[in-house]
Design an enzyme around this catalytic site. Sequence first.
Site, mmCIF file in Angstrom:
data_model
loop_
_atom_site.group_PDB
_atom_site.id
_atom_site.type_symbol
_atom_site.label_atom_id
_atom_site.label_comp_id
_atom_site.label_asym_id
_atom_site.label_seq_id
_atom_site.Cartn_x
_atom_site.Cartn_y
_atom_site.Cartn_z
ATOM 1 N N CYS A 73 0.837 -1.213 0.000
ATOM 2 C CA CYS A 73 0.000 0.000 0.000
ATOM 3 C C CYS A 73 0.864 1.253 0.000
ATOM 4 C CB CYS A 73 -0.899 0.038 1.234
ATOM 5 S SG CYS A 73 -2.028 -1.341 1.347
HETATM 6 C C1 BEZ Z 1 0.531 -4.678 1.855
HETATM 7 O O1 BEZ Z 1 -0.004 -3.625 1.558
HETATM 8 O O2 BEZ Z 1 1.738 -4.794 1.788
HETATM 9 C C2 BEZ Z 1 -0.270 -5.854 2.302
HETATM 10 C C3 BEZ Z 1 -1.445 -5.684 3.025
HETATM 11 C C4 BEZ Z 1 -2.147 -6.787 3.466
HETATM 12 C C5 BEZ Z 1 -1.686 -8.069 3.155
HETATM 13 C C6 BEZ Z 1 -0.535 -8.227 2.399
HETATM 14 C C7 BEZ Z 1 0.187 -7.118 1.978
#
Ligand code: BEZ
Length: 211
Positions: A45
């Site tokens: 994200c």
């Molecule tokens: C991420 O944004 O890195 C992420 C969020 C939830 C699960 C896996 C990755």
Amino acid sequence: MAIRLGDTAPDFTAETTDGKIELHKWLGDSWGVFFSHPKDYTPVCTTELGRVAKLKEEFKKRNVKVIALSVDPLDSHKGWIGDINETQKCSVNYPIIADPDRKIANMYDMIHPNALDNLTVRTVFVIGPDKKVKLTLTYPASTGRNFDEILRVIDSLQLTAKFSVATPVDWKWGDDCVVVPAIKTEDIPAKFPKGFKEVKPYLRMTPQPNL
Ligand code: BEZ
């Protein structure tokens, strides 16, 4: 219930990092990209939000407003933006909705419990100036989205909204377009003065009309 193409994007009022926003009023005559994130302070994200900030001019020239959502509260978003700006060398320049009670996430069917428990997956809604949903995408949490593809679809949507064309596989700005089947071949020269090529009676190609 799932939101489908052509539906009116449900309106809402939300607390965001840019203050309170009423979606439809805030969008005004612009196009919109509304996208969700599983959680604050997560790695994928962080890279996505940075990339979107750096695409500011690309969205602006297409008359697109961008708004993100994550189910964490506002204070958390504000702290996270500091990290995004630092690590992605950007300045987050669009609102992020705080949705800790998941009201908006549920309204937009952004939570897919069989994939990710109680968190939003990576959804994207492209909303037209008429407030209708023009595109939906759903990605798993583990895959960062490709925002070049989202810009490409917006280019296609904006083109096909103005001209009687569709865009073929892998189309990108400047490539030839498909004349829609509703146009009779004998009517093409008047509508498309740049010319056309009839590959098959149902497959007629023409240069991109607005170049
Ligand atoms: C991420 O944004 O890195 C992420 C969020 C939830 C699960 C896996 C990755």
